[in-house]
Write a protein that holds these residues in place. Structure first.
Motif, PDB file in Angstrom:
ATOM      1  N   LEU A  48      15.053  12.843  16.371  1.00 46.12           N
ATOM      2  CA  LEU A  48      15.159  13.277  14.981  1.00 46.12           C
ATOM      3  C   LEU A  48      13.971  14.142  14.575  1.00 46.12           C
ATOM      4  N   GLY A  49      12.788  13.836  15.091  1.00 45.51           N
ATOM      5  CA  GLY A  49      11.598  14.597  14.720  1.00 45.51           C
ATOM      6  C   GLY A  49      11.672  16.050  15.140  1.00 45.51           C
ATOM      7  N   LYS A  50      12.088  16.278  16.354  1.00 40.84           N
ATOM      8  CA  LYS A  50      12.207  17.656  16.840  1.00 40.84           C
ATOM      9  C   LYS A  50      13.281  18.402  16.058  1.00 40.84           C
ATOM     10  N   LEU A  51      14.396  17.736  15.774  1.00 41.75           N
ATOM     11  CA  LEU A  51      15.476  18.353  14.997  1.00 41.75           C
ATOM     12  C   LEU A  51      15.001  18.724  13.596  1.00 41.75           C
ATOM     13  N   THR A  52      14.221  17.828  12.976  1.00 44.96           N
ATOM     14  CA  THR A  52      13.721  18.085  11.618  1.00 44.96           C
ATOM     15  C   THR A  52      12.766  19.264  11.599  1.00 44.96           C
ATOM     16  N   LEU A  53      11.879  19.343  12.578  1.00 49.50           N
ATOM     17  CA  LEU A  53      10.935  20.466  12.632  1.00 49.50           C
ATOM     18  C   LEU A  53      11.669  21.792  12.789  1.00 49.50           C
ATOM     19  N   GLN A  54      12.658  21.820  13.661  1.00 48.60           N
ATOM     20  CA  GLN A  54      13.444  23.043  13.844  1.00 48.60           C
ATOM     21  C   GLN A  54      14.179  23.420  12.558  1.00 48.60           C
ATOM     22  N   ALA A  55      14.674  22.408  11.842  1.00 53.36           N
ATOM     23  CA  ALA A  55      15.394  22.661  10.595  1.00 53.36           C
ATOM     24  C   ALA A  55      14.461  23.194   9.520  1.00 53.36           C
ATOM     25  N   VAL A  56      13.238  22.665   9.462  1.00 50.69           N
ATOM     26  CA  VAL A  56      12.258  23.145   8.477  1.00 50.69           C
ATOM     27  C   VAL A  56      11.908  24.603   8.745  1.00 50.69           C
ATOM     28  N   MET A  57      11.684  24.930   9.996  1.00 52.31           N
ATOM     29  CA  MET A  57      11.309  26.301  10.350  1.00 52.31           C
ATOM     30  C   MET A  57      12.451  27.280  10.077  1.00 52.31           C
ATOM     31  N   ALA A  58      13.706  26.822  10.192  1.00 56.73           N
ATOM     32  CA  ALA A  58      14.853  27.696   9.975  1.00 56.73           C
ATOM     33  C   ALA A  58      15.355  27.652   8.531  1.00 56.73           C
ATOM     34  N   LYS A  59      14.693  26.840   7.673  1.00 61.96           N
ATOM     35  CA  LYS A  59      15.128  26.683   6.284  1.00 61.96           C
ATOM     36  C   LYS A  59      16.556  26.128   6.204  1.00 61.96           C
ATOM     37  N   ASP A  60      16.893  25.261   7.117  1.00 60.04           N
ATOM     38  CA  ASP A  60      18.219  24.642   7.147  1.00 60.04           C
ATOM     39  C   ASP A  60      18.190  23.454   6.185  1.00 60.04           C
ATOM     40  N   GLN A  61      18.384  23.723   4.885  1.00 63.72           N
ATOM     41  CA  GLN A  61      18.048  22.763   3.846  1.00 63.72           C
ATOM     42  C   GLN A  61      18.856  21.469   3.906  1.00 63.72           C
ATOM     43  N   TYR A  62      20.145  21.526   4.181  1.00 55.55           N
ATOM     44  CA  TYR A  62      20.939  20.303   4.217  1.00 55.55           C
ATOM     45  C   TYR A  62      20.532  19.410   5.391  1.00 55.55           C
ATOM     46  N   LEU A  63      20.189  20.013   6.495  1.00 57.31           N
ATOM     47  CA  LEU A  63      19.744  19.246   7.652  1.00 57.31           C
ATOM     48  C   LEU A  63      18.378  18.624   7.397  1.00 57.31           C
ATOM     49  N   VAL A  64      17.476  19.362   6.753  1.00 58.74           N
ATOM     50  CA  VAL A  64      16.151  18.821   6.420  1.00 58.74           C
ATOM     51  C   VAL A  64      16.287  17.635   5.478  1.00 58.74           C
ATOM     52  N   MET A  65      17.071  17.806   4.415  1.00 54.38           N
ATOM     53  CA  MET A  65      17.222  16.744   3.430  1.00 54.38           C
ATOM     54  C   MET A  65      17.858  15.498   4.040  1.00 54.38           C
ATOM     55  N   ALA A  66      18.888  15.685   4.841  1.00 59.19           N
ATOM     56  CA  ALA A  66      19.546  14.537   5.480  1.00 59.19           C
ATOM     57  C   ALA A  66      18.603  13.837   6.459  1.00 59.19           C
ATOM     58  N   SER A  67      17.778  14.593   7.171  1.00 59.89           N
ATOM     59  CA  SER A  67      16.816  14.000   8.100  1.00 59.89           C
ATOM     60  C   SER A  67      15.787  13.161   7.359  1.00 59.89           C
ATOM     61  N   LEU A  68      15.300  13.675   6.224  1.00 65.86           N
ATOM     62  CA  LEU A  68      14.326  12.924   5.432  1.00 65.86           C
ATOM     63  C   LEU A  68      14.958  11.679   4.823  1.00 65.86           C
ATOM     64  N   VAL A  69      16.204  11.777   4.400  1.00 66.46           N
ATOM     65  CA  VAL A  69      16.909  10.602   3.875  1.00 66.46           C
ATOM     66  C   VAL A  69      17.055   9.548   4.967  1.00 66.46           C
ATOM     67  N   MET A  70      17.412   9.978   6.171  1.00 65.36           N
ATOM     68  CA  MET A  70      17.554   9.047   7.286  1.00 65.36           C
ATOM     69  C   MET A  70      16.216   8.376   7.595  1.00 65.36           C
ATOM     70  N   SER A  71      15.126   9.130   7.568  1.00 65.49           N
ATOM     71  CA  SER A  71      13.796   8.554   7.806  1.00 65.49           C
ATOM     72  C   SER A  71      13.453   7.527   6.732  1.00 65.49           C
ATOM     73  N   ALA A  72      13.779   7.835   5.469  1.00 70.81           N
ATOM     74  CA  ALA A  72      13.526   6.895   4.373  1.00 70.81           C
ATOM     75  C   ALA A  72      14.333   5.614   4.544  1.00 70.81           C
ATOM     76  N   VAL A  73      15.591   5.756   4.975  1.00 71.76           N
ATOM     77  CA  VAL A  73      16.444   4.586   5.209  1.00 71.76           C
ATOM     78  C   VAL A  73      15.852   3.699   6.298  1.00 71.76           C
ATOM     79  N   LEU A  74      15.389   4.299   7.390  1.00 67.92           N
ATOM     80  CA  LEU A  74      14.797   3.532   8.484  1.00 67.92           C
ATOM     81  C   LEU A  74      13.528   2.821   8.032  1.00 67.92           C
ATOM     82  N   LEU A  75      12.722   3.499   7.206  1.00 66.76           N
ATOM     83  CA  LEU A  75      11.492   2.888   6.689  1.00 66.76           C
ATOM     84  C   LEU A  75      11.821   1.705   5.790  1.00 66.76           C
TER      85      LEU A  75
END
Length: 348
Positions: free
Chosen positions: A297-324
Motif C-alpha cells: 500500500l505504501g508504494k501505491l500511495t506514493l505513486q498516486a501522490v506523485m501522479a495526483k491520482d486523488q481518489y486513490l490517494v484518499m482511499a489509501s489514507l482512509v484504509m491506513s486510518a482504518v487499520l490504525l
C-alpha cells in the motif's frame, strides 16, 4: 406454541444482554468515533491535495499527442470540472451508497480492486514484523531486567540505543548495500520470484518468506529496540513493588515470581502500545516498501501522490486510518482481557 415463545424470549434476552454488555457498547462507541475520524481524515487529505498546485489533467497537457478536447473530456469523465466541495461530496456519496471509492486516474481501474491487491502485502509485512519484534524484544527485555547492571544487561542496552538511534531509512540503505555484496543470497525487489507460479504451496510460502527477510529486518530493528527498553523498565518497576517482595519472602521460586506475578502486570502498558506499534509499523512499511520495491500500500500511495491520482490517494489514507483504528481497538480489548480489573471506559 410454547416452545416457539420460549425460543423467542431466549433470543430477546440474549439480544438485550449483548446490547447492554460493556464491551459491545464500547466497541459501538469506538466505531462511531472512527467514522468521524475517517471522514475528517479523508476531507483533510482531499483539500490538501487540492491546495497543492496542478492536478492529474495538468500532467496530460504536457503530451502534445493529446488534444485539448480530449483533455476536457477526461476532466469531465473524472468530475474534475466540478467545484471542490462537489467533487468531495460526490466521492463520499459513492462510498456510502455504492461502496465505490472511485476510479484510479492512472490505472483506469477501480480503486477498491487496487487496494485489495496491495493491502495484503503491507499487512503481511507489518504483522510479521510485529510478531518477530514481540517474540524477540519481550524475552530480551525480561533478560535485561533480571540481569540488571550485569554484562548481559549492558550489551542489550547498547544494542537497544543503537537500534533506536539509527533511522529506518539508513537501516534500509545499509541492507540494500548488504544485499548487493551478498547477492544472490538475499533477493531485493518484489515479494516473489519470477517462476513463483510454478512452485508448490510450500515453495510459494518459502519464496515469499525469502523475499521478506531484508524488509522485515529493516522494519523491525527500531521498534524492537524501543520495545525491549520499555519491557525492561516496566519489569524493573514491578519487581520493586511490595507484593513481589512478599512473594519472595514466602519462598516462591524466582521464575514463578517473575513470570507469573511480575510479568502479568508489567506487560499491560506494552499491550496498550500495541495499537500505536501497528501504526508505526504501517508508517515504516511505507518507507520500507519503496526501498525494497515491495508491492504494498505504501508504494501505491506514493505513486498516486506523485501522479495526483486523488481518489486513490484518499482511499489509501482512509484504509491506513482504518487499520490504525482497528489496531488500537484490538489493543484495548486485549488489555481488558489480560487484566479484568481495567474498565473499558477508562481507556478512552
Amino acid at each position: 406454541m410454547n416452545n416457539t415463545k420460549t425460543v423467542w424470549q431466549n433470543g430477546q434476552n440474549w439480544l438485550i444482554k449483548v446490547i447492554t454488555d460493556d464491551t459491545f457498547v464500547y466497541v459501538l462507541k469506538r466505531i462511531l468515533q472512527a467514522l468521524l475520524t475517517i471522514f475528517l481524515a479523508s476531507a483533510l487529505s482531499f483539500f490538501i491535495m487540492k491546495f497543492s498546485p496542478g492536478d492529474y489533467v495538468d500532467t496530460l497537457k504536457q503530451n502534445p499527442k493529446i488534444s485539448p478536447e480530449r483533455i476536457e473530456e477526461i476532466r469531465q469523465q473524472f468530475g474534475l470540472d466540478k467545484s471542490w466541495p462537489q467533487q468531495f461530496w460526490f466521492w463520499l456519496k459513492q462510498i456510502i451508497t455504492q461502496g465505490d471509492f472511485g476510479t484510479s486516474f492512472v490505472y483506469q481501474r477501480s480503486v477498491s480492486s487496487l487496494l485489495w491487491e496491495r493491502v495484503p502485502a503491507t499487512l503481511l509485512l507489518a504483522i510479521a514484523s510485529l510478531f518477530i519484534t514481540w517474540s524477540i524484544a519481550i524475552p530480551l527485555g525480561i533478560l535485561a531486567a533480571v540481569k540488571q547492571n550485569r554484562l548481559t544487561d549492558k550489551i542489550l542496552q547498547v544494542v537497544s540505543y543503537a537500534g533506536q538511534g539509527v533511522p529506518s531509512f539508513i537501516t534500509a540503505l545499509f541492507l540494500l548495500f548488504f544485499a548487493q555484496v551478498t547477492t544472490p543470497l538475499f533477493p531485493v525487489g518484489n515479494m516473489t520470484s519470477i517462476d513463483h507460479a510454478e512452485f508448490t504451496w510450500l515453495g510459494k510460502v518459502l519464496d515469499i518468506a525469502w523475499h521478506s527477510i531484508l524488509p522485515l529486518v529493516a522494519l523491525s530493528i527500531t521498534s524492537f529496540a524501543g520495545l525491549q527498553r520499555i519491557m525492561r523498565g516496566q519489569l524493573l518497576d514491578v519487581l520493586r513493588q511490595d507484593y513481589i517482595q512478599t512473594a519472595r519472602a514466602k519462598g516462591l521460586p524466582e521464575n514463578r515470581v517473575i513470570y507469573v506475578h511480575a510479568l502479568r502486570n508489567a506487560i499491560n502498558p506494552l499491550i496498550t502500545l500495541l495499537g500505536f506499534e501497528l501504526a508505526g509499523l504501517l508508517g515504516g512499511a511505507f518507507i520500507t516498501e519503496n526501498f525494497f520495491n515491495w508491492p504494498g500500500l505504501g508504494k501505491l500511495t506514493l505513486q498516486a501522490v506523485m501522479a495526483k491520482d486523488q481518489y486513490l490517494v484518499m482511499a489509501s489514507l482512509v484504509m491506513s486510518a482504518v487499520l490504525l483504528i482497528l489496531g488500537n481497538l484490538i489493543a484495548d480489548l486485549m488489555l481488558k482481557s489480560a487484566d479484568p480489573r481495567i474498565k473499558l471506559e477508562d481507556l478512552n
